[in-house]
Design an enzyme around this catalytic site. Structure first.
Site: not given
Ligand code: PRP
Ligand code: URA
Length: 296
Positions: A191, A195, A287, A290
């Site tokens: 994400r 945005t 998160d 993380d």
């Molecule tokens: C997190 C999660 C989803 C996304 C959800 O990933 O694992 O993929 O956010 O958010 P959305 O519904 O608003 O799209 P992130 O983008 O943080 O990436 P990561 O797993 O690499 O940390």
């Molecule tokens: N992605 C995450 O990992 N946690 C949230 O709460 C939203 C998006």
């Protein structure tokens, strides 16, 4: 046949179709989906479990509440611990006590990375049990130590798991423990912090796409941007049978995914309250990537 509160004419017409559907497994969902008394949104609410069919319908389209009509061949049927809500007809909340117990520990800010990882794995496995409940079976013969008998094996389309990187990776092993023969594709999305829209960076899935059923894995469904983009990419590659398995969902995300891809069933362990201004789910679990990989 037992029923509650649905008009008799609806039930009897459905009963005829269900009887026909039971005679031909492959036709069952199709028949029910095209039943003229059912709103099209009710299609995801039709479940077939072995010889039993559970139908949840909104009778005559006027009721505020969904009605349960439970058709079964024997009297020993049980309801499963799954919920739908009229607001989100393509969402199934899996409320099994073990999942809810583990989810609460997962949410706890003091849960360390090692335990967090184990819990995501275990919850994914338990949820996969529900998300695979509609796989069709074919009859087979089996040689027991005593005699030749009849058994069942999962038939038809090959299952493919598609974790959304990174956090979806934490769910793969749990699901594979139940379905060891499944293939695994990968979709890389993150994400954009400003945005909140998804940015894609990787896409790799097995061939013979049209012969496969896909189960997308991601613990979080927040704005729904990542999930909707993942489904769009899979469809562009030729996939048509797609389900989405997450752990925590926000109403905003379910709404967006259902609006973009109403044919995709969504399974979650909890439908949380809302998103905060930064797009995090409340109460949520923080998160997920993380916490899984210790990058906080
Ligand atoms: C997190 C999660 C989803 C996304 C959800 O990933 O694992 O993929 O956010 O958010 P959305 O519904 O608003 O799209 P992130 O983008 O943080 O990436 P990561 O797993 O690499 O940390
Ligand atoms: N992605 C995450 O990992 N946690 C949230 O709460 C939203 C998006």
């Amino acid at each position: 046949m037992t029923s509650c509160a649905a008009p008799a004419n609806v039930i009897s017409t459905l009963a005829v179709d269900v009887r026909a559907a039971l005679e031909d497994d492959d036709e069952s969902l199709c028949v029910l989906r095209h039943h003229r008394e059912l709103p099209s949104t009710a299609a995801p609410l039709v479940h077939q479990v072995g010889q039993r069919i559970l139908i949840i319908l909104r009778a005559l389209r006027q009721s505020q509440h969904y009605r349960l009509v439970f058709f079964h061949a024997r009297e020993d049927s049980t309801f499963r611990a799954m919920d739908t809500t009229p607001a989100f007809p393509s969402l199934l909340v899996v409320r099994h006590p073990l999942i809810q117990h583990k989810l609460t520990i997962l949410r706890d800010r003091s849960t360390p990375t090692k335990i967090f990882k184990e819990l995501v794995d275990e919850i994914a496995m338990l949820m996969a049990y529900e998300a695979t409940s509609e796989l069709s079976l074919e009859e087979t013969s089996v040689e027991t130590p005593l005699e030749r008998g009849t058994g069942w094996r999962v038939s038809g389309k090959k299952l493919t798991l598609v974790p959304i990187l990174r956090a979806g990776l934490g769910m793969v092993e749990g699901v594979l423990r139940l379905v060891p023969g499944a293939r695994v594709g990968h979709i890389g999305l993150y994400r954009d912090h400003d945005t909140l829209e998804p940015v894609d960076y990787y896409f790799k899935i097995p061939g013979d796409v049209s012969e496969r059923e896909f189960l997308i894995l991601d613990p979080m469904l927040a704005t729904g941007g990542s999930a909707a983009a993942a489904v769009t990419s899979l469809k562009r590659a030729g996939a048509s049978r797609i389900r989405f398995l997450c752990i925590v969902a926000a109403p905003e995300g379910v709404r967006r995914l259902a609006a973009t891809h109403p044919d995709v069933m969504i399974y979650c362990a909890s439908l949380d309250r809302e998103l905060n201004a930064q797009g995090y789910i409340l109460p949520g679990l923080g998160d997920a990537g993380d916490r899984l990989f210790g990058t906080r």
